[in-house]
Design a protein around this motif. Structure first.
Motif, PDB file in Angstrom:
ATOM      1  N   HIS A  50      74.182 -35.907  28.298  1.00 14.12           N
ATOM      2  CA  HIS A  50      73.133 -35.865  27.235  1.00 14.12           C
ATOM      3  C   HIS A  50      72.685 -34.777  27.012  1.00 14.12           C
ATOM      4  O   HIS A  50      72.677 -34.340  25.853  1.00 14.12           O
ATOM      5  N   THR A  51      72.195 -33.900  27.898  1.00 14.53           N
ATOM      6  CA  THR A  51      71.637 -32.589  27.884  1.00 14.53           C
ATOM      7  C   THR A  51      72.622 -31.604  27.468  1.00 14.53           C
ATOM      8  O   THR A  51      72.325 -30.553  26.679  1.00 14.53           O
ATOM      9  N   ARG A  52      73.636 -31.819  28.069  1.00 10.36           N
ATOM     10  CA  ARG A  52      74.718 -30.615  27.874  1.00 10.36           C
ATOM     11  C   ARG A  52      73.993 -29.427  28.532  1.00 10.36           C
ATOM     12  O   ARG A  52      74.490 -28.253  28.184  1.00 10.36           O
ATOM     13  N   ARG A  98      79.518 -28.045  26.274  1.00  8.53           N
ATOM     14  CA  ARG A  98      78.107 -27.419  25.603  1.00  8.53           C
ATOM     15  C   ARG A  98      78.110 -27.092  24.296  1.00  8.53           C
ATOM     16  O   ARG A  98      77.232 -27.191  23.609  1.00  8.53           O
ATOM     17  N   THR A  99      79.239 -26.515  23.936  1.00  2.43           N
ATOM     18  CA  THR A  99      79.345 -25.835  22.594  1.00  2.43           C
ATOM     19  C   THR A  99      80.359 -26.676  21.419  1.00  2.43           C
ATOM     20  O   THR A  99      80.296 -26.536  20.272  1.00  2.43           O
ATOM     21  N   GLU A 131      87.912 -37.467  23.783  1.00  7.28           N
ATOM     22  CA  GLU A 131      86.608 -37.628  23.555  1.00  7.28           C
ATOM     23  C   GLU A 131      85.674 -36.316  23.812  1.00  7.28           C
ATOM     24  O   GLU A 131      84.414 -36.189  23.232  1.00  7.28           O
ATOM     25  N   ALA A 132      86.199 -35.653  24.582  1.00  7.07           N
ATOM     26  CA  ALA A 132      85.282 -34.266  25.067  1.00  7.07           C
ATOM     27  C   ALA A 132      86.775 -33.417  25.411  1.00  7.07           C
ATOM     28  O   ALA A 132      87.497 -33.794  25.587  1.00  7.07           O
ATOM     29  N   ALA A 164      84.493 -24.973  34.665  1.00  6.85           N
ATOM     30  CA  ALA A 164      83.862 -24.287  34.099  1.00  6.85           C
ATOM     31  C   ALA A 164      84.180 -23.856  32.647  1.00  6.85           C
ATOM     32  O   ALA A 164      83.323 -23.987  31.848  1.00  6.85           O
ATOM     33  N   ARG A 165      85.316 -24.000  32.332  1.00  5.37           N
ATOM     34  CA  ARG A 165      85.881 -23.748  31.134  1.00  5.37           C
ATOM     35  C   ARG A 165      85.718 -25.054  30.358  1.00  5.37           C
ATOM     36  O   ARG A 165      85.405 -25.029  29.004  1.00  5.37           O
ATOM     37  N   ALA A 166      86.045 -26.313  30.833  1.00  9.55           N
ATOM     38  CA  ALA A 166      85.657 -27.623  30.097  1.00  9.55           C
ATOM     39  C   ALA A 166      84.280 -27.740  29.962  1.00  9.55           C
ATOM     40  O   ALA A 166      83.984 -28.172  28.774  1.00  9.55           O
TER      41      ALA A 166
END
Length: 300
Positions: A235-237, A289-290, A171-172, A282-284
């Motif tokens: 939620h804010t990412r 975020r995008t 899911e992510a 960091a990569r995940a």
């Protein structure tokens, strides 16, 4: 001489294994043949699973939330067919051996071998996969975290066969990275997998070659999940504070219990797995975020 058993259906295989519990199940044989040829191991009997079509496919579960991957699905098919719904496992599968090994090696075989250095195990741990074990008495499933009993040992009973692995659809973002003496076709010096589960506010991890069995970095998971929730970042990412990334790496390194061997010292492994933890996070998180909401849809 090794007795050779060649069942053509799953029920035949389970019956044969109930009668010959000393038989070694053989799928791709990428590990069994190495042990036989180089170490001189000779099991009393070999149970060839190559004709069992029931174990050679994958399909979504009825609710669409999990995918059942048959034990005989090779790494090549994982890469070619399941990158959308199972990106963490596929990322690990891409690093397994050469193309020839990926064509032959299977997910069930990796679980049966239970090597602490195996690439698939950290990804399975990060996803909370379940291992399906079948016998003439019925079927049971075991959380993969409880499946490993020691180096090359599992909780599989002698009369049981690994028939499938059940994995939740991503899911992510999910990531996997490893350190080795070469960039490819190499046994891991250490490895790390990470999976984000925003619907339940949790993070999954898996580590390889840093203990006598594959293991999770449980305290690192709890810390990161708590930070993401308390800061509202699910939620804010928003960007991850550097202090959070650094502490996550420290906790992952602390969860390791490595040994010295020809591929690296314990100190190096502990340091390296901390670096991998920071990099995979960091990569995940950047991918999260995008993200455009496309995770897990390619499972038709």
């Amino acid at each position: 001489m090794v007795e050779y058993l060649l069942p053509r259906r799953l029920d035949e295989a389970l019956r044969a294994l109930s009668e010959r519990t000393d038989a070694v199940p053989v799928a791709g044989a990428t590990d069994v043949m190495v042990r036989m040829n180089l170490r001189g191991e000779r099991p009393p009997a070999a149970l060839d699973l190559s004709r069992l079509r029931e174990l050679a496919g994958w399909a979504p579960e009825p609710d669409g939330r999990r995918i059942r991957v048959g034990a005989l699905v090779p790494y090549t098919r994982l890469v070619d067919e399941l990158a959308g719904p199972l990106p963490g496992l596929v990322a690990a599968a891409r690093t397994v051996g050469s193309r020839q090994i990926r064509n032959r090696g299977t997910l069930g075989g990796a679980l049966g071998t239970a090597s602490p250095t195996g690439d698939a195990h950290p990804a399975l741990l990060a996803c909370d996969a379940r291992v399906e074990l079948s016998s003439v008495r019925g079927v049971r499933t075991v959380p993969v975290a409880d499946f490993y009993a020691g180096p090359h040992r599992t909780v599989r009973r002698p009369e049981e066969l690994i028939t499938a692995v059940l994995l939740p659809v991503a899911e992510a973002p999910q990531t996997y990275a490893k350190v080795g003496r070469r960039g490819a076709v190499v046994i891991s010096t250490c490895s790390f997998a990470l999976a984000l589960w925003p619907s339940r506010g949790e993070v999954g991890t898996g580590m390889g070659a840093v203990a006598d069995t594959p293991r999770r970095a449980v305290e690192a998971e709890r810390f990161l999940g708590g930070e993401l929730s308390s800061r509202g970042l699910w939620h804010t990412r928003g960007p991850l504070p550097e202090a959070v990334v650094r502490r996550f790496g420290e906790l992952a390194a602390a969860a390791a219990d490595p040994a010295d061997d020809v591929r690296g010292t314990a100190a190096y492994r502990r340091h390296a797995v901390g670096v991998l933890a920071r990099r995979t996070l960091a990569r995940a998180w950047q991918d999260y975020r995008t993200d455009q909401g496309t995770w897990g849809i390619a499972c038709a």
